[in-house]
Design a protein around this motif. Structure first.
Motif, PDB file in Angstrom:
ATOM      1  N   LEU A   4      34.096  53.107  49.694  1.00 31.20           N
ATOM      2  CA  LEU A   4      34.955  53.164  48.506  1.00 31.20           C
ATOM      3  C   LEU A   4      34.617  54.418  47.697  1.00 31.20           C
ATOM      4  N   ILE A  24      41.599  49.898  45.337  1.00 30.60           N
ATOM      5  CA  ILE A  24      40.991  51.169  45.800  1.00 30.60           C
ATOM      6  C   ILE A  24      40.472  51.034  47.238  1.00 30.60           C
ATOM      7  N   GLY A  25      41.007  50.057  47.976  1.00 31.86           N
ATOM      8  CA  GLY A  25      40.705  50.003  49.412  1.00 31.86           C
ATOM      9  C   GLY A  25      39.749  48.906  49.845  1.00 31.86           C
ATOM     10  N   MET A  26      39.241  48.091  48.903  1.00 31.76           N
ATOM     11  CA  MET A  26      38.344  46.997  49.307  1.00 31.76           C
ATOM     12  C   MET A  26      39.166  45.883  49.943  1.00 31.76           C
ATOM     13  N   THR A  61      34.701  53.203  41.901  1.00 31.39           N
ATOM     14  CA  THR A  61      33.926  51.980  42.135  1.00 31.39           C
ATOM     15  C   THR A  61      33.054  51.669  40.918  1.00 31.39           C
ATOM     16  N   LEU A 109      39.038  46.219  42.523  1.00 29.85           N
ATOM     17  CA  LEU A 109      38.589  46.782  43.807  1.00 29.85           C
ATOM     18  C   LEU A 109      39.685  46.701  44.861  1.00 29.85           C
TER      19      LEU A 109
END
Ligand code: NAD
Length: 354
Positions: free
Chosen positions: A251, A310-312, A256, A307
């Motif tokens: 991340l 942002i790609g989690m 993050t 999260l």
């Protein structure tokens, strides 16, 4: 008063709009003659300006700094420095570029002059990170602490607003955890509160006008102080979680930190009430609710707060929780698996701390 240990970090700092012009004198003061200039590919223009200012003291430019300092890049940069006969490195950029300088210094002892262009604060710390075979190893070594740092707010005018906000909250995270560090001391507390306050005041002004030099100066001043805190005292749960999420799930660093910080503060709130009071006060709130103060600063500044955005992936949250619990480390509230899993869930969904 609680007993404490205070250890100052030796570096020379020049701060001010236009201070880049003082680079030749700063190199002279380090006793260096040939500088290898480091940057990311995107910041090549800035590096060329640095090389022009250095004239025949510029040995060359290495423009391949990337996030997380891959060992291969560090080796390549070291070889270039050797081949060109460099006796120092000038790192112009954010934490990734400073990190490359540190990786060179770790082996060679080459002195580093850092010119930070984000608020990450790496230039003030003896902490390095190098990634080998997908694993990021971090450590502390005084050889990697930059000997000299030029803070020129004019170089941050180009930092995109989104990254300015998340990088600023990344800096706040260093100071916030410094305020409840087991190694904390009164001088570091002063710097931490002042640093959080400066960034908290500057970010809304930067969002309104990214070219506001006064606001950019205040933010960079705050980043400097927060960087000293990071370099001086041990961090806790928040930094551990962000290291896990960045390293194992790839991340982005500053985002993050921005998303996790309110939840890490909520987790520690009852165990560190004095620190929460100081964080909240620095952010202009009298109710001591540090977690909400940080969350609101992020949200009103347009930063991501979840999260999941942002790609989690939801299915990785259990594993993230496990990794974060692998080693015990000092934290105001003991590490409790269920509560940390809940923290991660709150951060994943972007819930405002209650
Ligand atoms: P970064 O250095 O990766 O920069 C992000 C991007 O922004 C890059 O493309 C860079 O070229 C660009 N950029 C930087 N400044 C700019 C400017 N003024 N104008 C336009 N573009 C600009 O991001 P970062 O958040 O500064 O650093 C993150 C890295 O630093 C992470 O790997 C993190 O682990 C490390 N770090 C280390 C420490 C430490 O003490 N060792 C402290 C903080 C961060």
């Amino acid at each position: 008063m609680k007993p404490f240990v205070y250890q100052g970090l030796p570096s020379r700092v020049v701060f001010g709009a236009g201070s880049l012009e003082q680079l030749p004198q700063a190199i002279e003061a380090m006793g260096a003659r040939r500088a290898l200039v480091l940057c990311t590919p995107e910041q090549r223009g800035g590096a060329e300006r640095v090389a022009a200012l250095l004239g025949d003291r510029a040995a060359g430019i290495f423009d391949r700094a990337v996030m997380h300092v891959p060992i291969e890049t560090a080796r390549e940069a070291r070889e270039v420095a050797n081949r060109l006969g460099a006796d120092c490195a000038v790192a112009i950029g954010g934490g990734s570029t400073t990190g490359l300088g540190k990786a060179i210094a770790l082996d060679s002892g080459l002195p580093i002059l850092a010119i930070p262009t984000t608020y990450a604060g790496s230039e003030m710390t003896p902490i390095y990170g190098i990634t080998e075979a997908g694993l990021k190893k971090t450590g502390r070594d005084m050889r990697v602490l930059p000997k000299s740092v030029l803070y020129d707010p004019l170089l941050t005018l180009s930092l995109p607003v989104g990254l300015s906000v998340t990088s600023g909250i990344n800096a706040i995270a260093h100071a916030a955890e410094g305020l409840y560090s087991v190694e904390g001391n009164p001088v570091i507390d002063l710097m931490a509160e002042e640093g959080i306050g400066a960034i908290g005041r500057a970010l809304p002004k930067i969002v309104a006008n990214p070219q506001d030099v006064e606001a950019r100066s205040e933010a960079l001043y705050g980043a400097w102080l927060c960087g000293i805190v990071l370099g001086s005292v041990g961090m806790a749960l928040h930094h551990k979680l962000c290291h896990t999420l960045g390293g194992s799930f790839n991340l982005p660093h500053a985002e993050t930190h921005t998303i996790v910080l309110p939840h890490a503060l909520a987790y520690n709130a009852a165990a560190a009430p004095k620190a929460m009071q100081r964080i909240a006060r620095a952010l202009g709130r009298s109710d001591g609710h540090a977690a909400q103060a940080v969350f609101d600063l992020a949200q009103t500044s347009g930063a991501p707060v979840a999260l999941r955005n942002i790609g989690m992936k939801a299915e990785d949250l259990d594993r993230a929780c496990e990794i974060a619990l692998q080693n015990q480390y000092p934290n105001p509230r003991p590490l409790e698996a269920r509560a940390i899993r809940q923290l991660l869930d709150n951060a994943f969904e972007g819930r405002r701390p209650s």
